[in-house]
Design a protein around this motif. Structure first.
Motif, PDB file in Angstrom:
ATOM      1  N   HIS A  30     -10.149   4.554  -4.531  1.00  0.00           N
ATOM      2  CA  HIS A  30     -10.721   3.386  -3.863  1.00  0.00           C
ATOM      3  C   HIS A  30     -12.240   3.287  -4.027  1.00  0.00           C
ATOM      4  CE1 HIS A  30      -6.815   2.508  -2.149  1.00  0.00           C
ATOM      5  NE2 HIS A  30      -6.718   3.764  -1.768  1.00  0.00           N
ATOM      6  N   ALA A  57      -4.942  -3.094  -6.535  1.00  0.00           N
ATOM      7  CA  ALA A  57      -4.801  -2.261  -5.336  1.00  0.00           C
ATOM      8  C   ALA A  57      -4.087  -0.955  -5.666  1.00  0.00           C
ATOM      9  CB  ALA A  57      -4.047  -3.032  -4.253  1.00  0.00           C
ATOM     10  N   PRO A  83       0.825  -1.213   0.000  1.00  0.00           N
ATOM     11  CA  PRO A  83       0.000   0.000   0.000  1.00  0.00           C
ATOM     12  C   PRO A  83       0.861   1.265   0.000  1.00  0.00           C
ATOM     13  CG  PRO A  83      -0.824  -1.593   1.595  1.00  0.00           C
ATOM     14  CD  PRO A  83       0.504  -2.121   1.125  1.00  0.00           C
TER      15      PRO A  83
END
Length: 318
Positions: free
Chosen positions: A288, A58, A25
């Motif tokens: 997101h 992601a 991340p």
């Protein structure tokens, strides 16, 4: 910390970047580093990322809502595990080189200069392409700088383009690439309208927004409008505005469709495998965002002309 290892052409368009582990991340500050590099260079290349499909998704979600491939019928197989991954490969469901005529015809359009999803009402900002397997020879991707190209237009051309709107169709680009599609078929299907020139939000610079999907200019005589489109594409794709990226497995390239054009390079599509997977970020959406409540690709591909109907092809899911 993001590092710019090389600026590709002398005009400062495109850069090779490193210094971030894209398999973990990213912090908000690191995301801002990436978007800052994108606003400046338009295209960033990241070598040997080691990213999986899950890492790819992601990472991409840091920049907004991800477009999705058409919904499949219950139990229908697809090659890739997530609808957010667009298959830019020459492979079938078993991972072998496709022999399906519709899939082959459809993919020819990728080798024309274009911007991703210009044929939809809401445009794509970033495209993020990850290489899983590449051919030994060829298969590069070419990029063109539509901001610098706009800057260099004569004043009279800039004045002509002011307020002009392009009419865009996915099936027009496939027709240009050689698919057997009539203009009557194209006219009966969905088309999207976008200004030919807009202000690129990230840099504040004007950019041309045009590509192989652009079939007409709204309000212009058809022949004159198509000549204007052809002239603009020829201008943008001159050597001083373009460069190519050679791929190795694990490389990733991000490009901003709102200030670039791109096309795939030639390679032996019948003899060498090329496994490329792309996410596409919708313009103006929040990081997101997992669901936008719409699904434009399902409706679009449900109306595919027969010659490029990959929805019904054996290797559907492309």
């Amino acid at each position: 910390m993001l590092q710019t290892d090389a600026i590709l052409p002398e005009i400062g368009f495109g850069a090779v970047c490193s210094g971030l582990d894209l398999t973990r991340p990213l912090s908000p500050a690191e995301v801002r580093q990436v978007t800052g590099a994108m606003d400046r260079f338009g295209v960033t290349m990241w070598r040997g990322t080691g990213m999986t499909d899950e890492d790819h998704l992601a990472f991409s979600r840091n920049f907004g809502y991800l477009e999705r491939t058409p919904k499949r019928e219950e139990g229908q197989r697809t090659r890739l595990p997530y609808r957010e991954l667009f298959d830019a490969s020459n492979l079938d469901l078993e991972g072998e080189i496709t022999r399906d005529p519709a899939a082959i015809e459809y993919r020819k359009g990728d080798r024309l200069w274009h911007t991703d999803s210009a044929f939809l009402t809401r445009r794509t900002s970033y495209s993020i392409l990850l290489a899983h397997q590449v051919p030994q020879h060829g298969g590069e991707t070419w990029f063109a700088d539509t901001r610098a190209a706009y800057d260099d237009l004569p004043a009279e051309t800039k004045a002509l383009l002011e307020g002009k709107v392009g009419i865009n169709s996915l099936w027009w680009s496939r027709k240009l690439a050689g698919a057997d599609i009539s203009e009557e078929e194209i006219d009966s299907r969905f088309k999207a309208e976008h200004p030919l020139v807009h202000v690129h939000r990230g840099s504040g610079r004007k950019a041309i927004f045009i590509a192989a999907h652009t079939m007409d200019v709204k309000g212009m005589d058809k022949a004159q409008g198509r000549q204007l489109i052809a002239d603009l594409i020829a201008h943008i794709t001159q050597p001083q505005y373009t460069f190519s990226v050679d791929w190795s497995a694990g490389d990733m390239v991000i490009w901003d469709n709102l200030c670039t054009m791109h096309r795939g390079g030639e390679y032996d599509t019948a003899g060498e495998k090329r496994d490329m997977r792309r996410t596409t970020v919708r313009e103006g959406t929040e990081p997101h965002t997992l669901d936008m409540g719409d699904d434009p690709y399902t409706a679009l591909f449900a109306a595919s002309p027969q010659s490029v109907d990959i929805n019904r092809a054996r290797d559907a899911g492309r």
